[in-house]
Design an enzyme around this catalytic site. Sequence first.
Site, mmCIF file in Angstrom:
data_model
loop_
_atom_site.group_PDB
_atom_site.id
_atom_site.type_symbol
_atom_site.label_atom_id
_atom_site.label_comp_id
_atom_site.label_asym_id
_atom_site.label_seq_id
_atom_site.Cartn_x
_atom_site.Cartn_y
_atom_site.Cartn_z
ATOM 1 N N SER A 12 52.958 41.593 43.043
ATOM 2 C CA SER A 12 53.152 40.148 43.227
ATOM 3 C C SER A 12 51.866 39.498 43.710
ATOM 4 O O SER A 12 51.720 38.294 43.602
ATOM 5 C CB SER A 12 54.200 39.861 44.307
ATOM 6 O OG SER A 12 55.236 40.753 44.285
ATOM 7 N N GLU A 31 53.955 36.892 33.963
ATOM 8 C CA GLU A 31 52.540 36.530 34.100
ATOM 9 C C GLU A 31 51.722 37.748 33.671
ATOM 10 O O GLU A 31 51.932 38.852 34.182
ATOM 11 C CB GLU A 31 52.214 36.166 35.553
ATOM 12 C CG GLU A 31 52.786 34.834 35.987
ATOM 13 C CD GLU A 31 52.477 34.486 37.452
ATOM 14 O OE1 GLU A 31 52.355 33.296 37.751
ATOM 15 O OE2 GLU A 31 52.359 35.409 38.286
ATOM 16 N N ASN A 78 53.317 32.108 42.380
ATOM 17 C CA ASN A 78 53.332 32.205 43.845
ATOM 18 C C ASN A 78 52.365 31.219 44.485
ATOM 19 O O ASN A 78 52.602 30.730 45.583
ATOM 20 C CB ASN A 78 53.019 33.638 44.301
ATOM 21 C CG ASN A 78 54.248 34.526 44.188
ATOM 22 O OD1 ASN A 78 55.376 34.036 44.130
ATOM 23 N ND2 ASN A 78 54.042 35.827 44.134
HETATM 24 P P1 NAI Z 1 61.529 48.391 45.994
HETATM 25 O O1 NAI Z 1 61.199 48.768 47.395
HETATM 26 O O2 NAI Z 1 62.912 47.942 45.644
HETATM 27 O O3 NAI Z 1 61.179 49.628 45.025
HETATM 28 C C1 NAI Z 1 60.000 50.360 45.080
HETATM 29 C C2 NAI Z 1 60.301 51.768 44.583
HETATM 30 O O4 NAI Z 1 59.074 52.447 44.383
HETATM 31 C C3 NAI Z 1 61.124 52.602 45.578
HETATM 32 O O5 NAI Z 1 62.273 53.116 44.933
HETATM 33 C C4 NAI Z 1 60.156 53.718 45.978
HETATM 34 O O6 NAI Z 1 60.786 54.956 46.235
HETATM 35 C C5 NAI Z 1 59.257 53.799 44.753
HETATM 36 N N1 NAI Z 1 57.955 54.402 44.995
HETATM 37 C C6 NAI Z 1 57.111 54.205 46.031
HETATM 38 N N2 NAI Z 1 55.990 54.947 45.868
HETATM 39 C C7 NAI Z 1 56.123 55.621 44.689
HETATM 40 C C8 NAI Z 1 55.307 56.530 43.963
HETATM 41 N N3 NAI Z 1 54.107 56.892 44.421
HETATM 42 N N4 NAI Z 1 55.783 57.017 42.800
HETATM 43 C C9 NAI Z 1 56.983 56.655 42.337
HETATM 44 N N5 NAI Z 1 57.803 55.785 42.977
HETATM 45 C C10 NAI Z 1 57.375 55.285 44.132
HETATM 46 O O7 NAI Z 1 60.452 47.297 45.586
HETATM 47 P P2 NAI Z 1 60.554 46.138 44.477
HETATM 48 O O8 NAI Z 1 61.115 44.919 45.088
HETATM 49 O O9 NAI Z 1 61.158 46.706 43.250
HETATM 50 O O10 NAI Z 1 59.000 45.831 44.225
HETATM 51 C C11 NAI Z 1 58.185 46.669 43.458
HETATM 52 C C12 NAI Z 1 56.919 45.934 43.076
HETATM 53 O O11 NAI Z 1 57.266 44.744 42.344
HETATM 54 C C13 NAI Z 1 56.068 45.462 44.253
HETATM 55 O O12 NAI Z 1 54.719 45.529 43.880
HETATM 56 C C14 NAI Z 1 56.512 44.010 44.434
HETATM 57 O O13 NAI Z 1 55.533 43.214 45.071
HETATM 58 C C15 NAI Z 1 56.701 43.609 42.984
HETATM 59 N N6 NAI Z 1 57.590 42.469 42.752
HETATM 60 C C16 NAI Z 1 58.754 42.334 43.473
HETATM 61 C C17 NAI Z 1 59.581 41.251 43.233
HETATM 62 C C18 NAI Z 1 60.853 41.089 44.009
HETATM 63 O O14 NAI Z 1 61.410 39.967 44.013
HETATM 64 N N7 NAI Z 1 61.377 42.138 44.645
HETATM 65 C C19 NAI Z 1 59.264 40.238 42.213
HETATM 66 C C20 NAI Z 1 58.064 40.532 41.447
HETATM 67 C C21 NAI Z 1 57.257 41.602 41.744
#
Ligand code: NAI
Length: 288
Positions: free
Chosen positions: A119, A152, A191
């Site tokens: 993000s 994006e 953002n």
């Molecule tokens: P989340 O915390 O729900 O999921 C992240 C996942 O990545 C977890 O299941 C974790 O176990 C896994 N993970 C961590 N390190 C890892 C690795 N080395 N190898 C494999 N898996 C690994 O987070 P979320 O919300 O899905 O966000 C993920 C990304 O998307 C972040 O960069 C966030 O900034 C971005 N993002 C999030 C949005 C949102 O509204 N939640 C919107 C747009 C982008």
Amino acid sequence: MTIRKIGVLGAGAMGGGIAHLAAAKGFEVVLCDVEQRFVEGAINRIAAFMDKSIEKQKMTVAEKEVALKRISITTRMEDFASVDMVIEAIFEDIEVKKSAFEKLDKICSPETIFGSNTSSMSITALAAATSRPDKVVGLHFFNPPLIMRLVEVIRGYYTSDETLKLASEAAQMMGKTPVVVKKDTPGFIVNRVMMPQFLEAIRIVEEGIATPEDVDTAVKLGLNYPMGPFELMDYTGVDIAVHVADYFFSESKDTKWNAPQTVKALIRAGRLGKKTGAGWYEHKKKGE
Ligand code: NAI
């Protein structure tokens, strides 16, 4: 080259949603997380969502089976060896992301494109962890990926035109509208536009000008937005909003990005929005 097989790294809220979307649109998907229970959890959420679509007659049982079969789950990044594109959706931590990209660089073919769903992080910094900076691109989906229509597509310092084209095409094949962000800058477009609105809305409440409810009503009716700023912060996470503001401040040192005290107080009280049952508003958790 066309993208047919996508490796989604991280099976959380975004990775699970992106894997679901990609499989529904016909891509072969490899979904990887650090633990089996995380990838299984994502598959269960996808299957449950599809069951609801079947109930609503938006999908058939046969279509569900075909889509689910396109997703294979794993805890080994080595299973990304044959993917055309990686979409990374792991924790928003630059060191964690860089180390994953470094590892993927050794596993994937030199042709494989690396997209990051970050993000806020710098695409150029992520690309520097690889030997293919021309093939690293920002691919920023919005939450929930199945519903939100924008992606994006962010050009890092060395991202090639070909990579931008392939990433934009992949987004289109997933039914999204790609918008190219020509420079790798904090907050990209959405953002950067949204954050001043959040901060100004909080300041309006702090100055006693209106309540959060009235600010939300005014913005929805006056600007024709589907949600007001406080509703949206509760939906996406109050902590995420502050995290983004802090990041803007760290990059610019401009005090206009200082997160106001009232929002910091919410975070200290554990009121992070819908996910914790309360934020600016009270929310019922699922099942309550
Ligand atoms: P989340 O915390 O729900 O999921 C992240 C996942 O990545 C977890 O299941 C974790 O176990 C896994 N993970 C961590 N390190 C890892 C690795 N080395 N190898 C494999 N898996 C690994 O987070 P979320 O919300 O899905 O966000 C993920 C990304 O998307 C972040 O960069 C966030 O900034 C971005 N993002 C999030 C949005 C949102 O509204 N939640 C919107 C747009 C982008």
